[in-house]
Each structure stands twice: as C-alpha cells, then as structure tokens.
Design a protein around this motif. Structure first.
Motif, PDB file in Angstrom:
ATOM      1  N   ALA A  95      -7.840   6.061   2.214  1.00 55.99           N
ATOM      2  CA  ALA A  95      -7.024   4.872   2.448  1.00 55.99           C
ATOM      3  C   ALA A  95      -5.943   5.180   3.474  1.00 55.99           C
ATOM      4  N   ILE A  96      -5.470   4.134   4.158  1.00 50.84           N
ATOM      5  CA  ILE A  96      -4.375   4.270   5.119  1.00 50.84           C
ATOM      6  C   ILE A  96      -3.218   5.008   4.431  1.00 50.84           C
ATOM      7  N   GLY A  97      -2.631   5.941   5.163  1.00 53.99           N
ATOM      8  CA  GLY A  97      -1.539   6.741   4.599  1.00 53.99           C
ATOM      9  C   GLY A  97      -2.001   8.113   4.151  1.00 53.99           C
ATOM     10  N   GLY A  98      -3.316   8.267   3.966  1.00 52.81           N
ATOM     11  CA  GLY A  98      -3.872   9.554   3.562  1.00 52.81           C
ATOM     12  C   GLY A  98      -5.063   9.955   4.422  1.00 52.81           C
ATOM     13  N   VAL A  99      -5.284   9.198   5.493  1.00 53.80           N
ATOM     14  CA  VAL A  99      -6.448   9.444   6.348  1.00 53.80           C
ATOM     15  C   VAL A  99      -6.319  10.817   7.009  1.00 53.80           C
ATOM     16  N   CYS A 100      -7.417  11.555   6.953  1.00 55.02           N
ATOM     17  CA  CYS A 100      -7.459  12.891   7.543  1.00 55.02           C
ATOM     18  C   CYS A 100      -8.900  13.175   7.970  1.00 55.02           C
TER      19      CYS A 100
END
Length: 173
Positions: A95-100
């Motif tokens: 999810a956006i904010g944890g994208v890697c």
C-alpha cells in the motif's frame, strides 16, 4: 501481510533482523526522515508508473528528487504516468506509504535513480507505513533485483552542489 512478504524476501540474505519497525509513521519522506533521524534526501522512495502492456515499473529515487518528465520519456520511451493507489497495491502488493522494491506481488522492473548514489546508505520502506531498512546503494541494487541505474529525476542536483560547496568551505578548500 506486505511487511511479512518483505521480511521473507530479506531472509535470502539473512537481513530480516535489520528491518526497523517504528512506533510512529514513516509513510512519507518527511515522516520517515524524522523517525529515522536523517535528512529527507536519504529516504529511498519507490515510485510506481504505468509501463507497457499494463505492467508497472518502479523507480527508486532519493527523497528530495522529483521525476523529470523529459528524462523519463527519453529513458523509457513512454510518458511518466503514476499508478493510482489501488493499482499500486495490485501491482506491488504494497500500500502507499510502504511501497518498496522488495517482496513484490508481481515480477516488476525496478530502476534505481542516480540521485541515490551521493549517499553511503539510504533507507527504503519495507512494505508497511512504519518500517525501513538501511542499505548501501550496492545492496539496494542487489536486493531489489534492479535492472539498471537511470537518470530520470531533477531537483536534487542543486542541493548536492550546495552541499558540496558548503563542505568545501568547511574543509578550507
């Protein structure tokens, strides 16, 4: 679940214990920098773009860098169009904010922007809005299975010249 997928990804290199989990949010560059205690530029943000044939591509860049549309088009031969939050989750599993670029749901092409190369270590997210890991650029390249280094960002060069000038004055140059 995304965090667990990333943790499992790092088991291949025995680095899962190096993932940091925070009590506070690290979802934005500014929040991550404040939480970790580094300048925002050292946060390795992962940007998701609509690629060819509905396959996303990821560009990991320094926290102070912005996509340069002309450089992007010249490098990839198509216009930079970011994915919607739902598309990001579907393509990456994060999810956006944890994208890697780790533990991805799909086999996506990962590109690292040269804006990262000015740092000994950088801090990408690890699949959640409160996690990160400290990596060298070589480790980031290896662990993300990056396909190449690219030059598709702007905005960071000016700062690096200012930092170099200040560093030169401080060392007496």
């Amino acid at each position: 679940m995304s965090f667990e997928t990333v943790k499992a990804h790092f088991e291949k290199w025995n680095r899962e214990a190096d993932i940091m989990e925070f009590e506070t949010s690290s979802a934005t560059v500014e929040q991550a920098a404040a939480t970790i205690g580094v300048i925002p530029a050292r946060i390795a943000k992962t940007l998701s773009f609509r690629g060819e044939e509905d396959q996303a591509i990821l560009v990991v860049a320094a926290g102070d860098a912005k996509i340069d549309n002309k450089k992007f088009r010249k490098t990839f031969n198509f216009k930079a169009r970011m994915l919607s939050p739902d598309e990001v989750l579907e393509q990456t599993g994060h999810a956006i904010g944890g994208v890697c670029p780790f533990g991805l749901a799909n086999d996506l092409k990962v590109h690292l922007d040269i804006s990262l190369k000015r740092f000994d270590t950088v801090f990408p997210a690890c699949g959640s809005t409160n996690s990160a890991i400290e990596l060298t650029c070589d480790e980031l390249y290896e662990y993300s299975s990056a396909s190449q280094w690219v030059d598709v960002c702007k905005g960071w060069e000016e700062e690096s010249h200012e930092v170099a000038a200040i560093a030169g004055k401080q060392s007496g140059s």
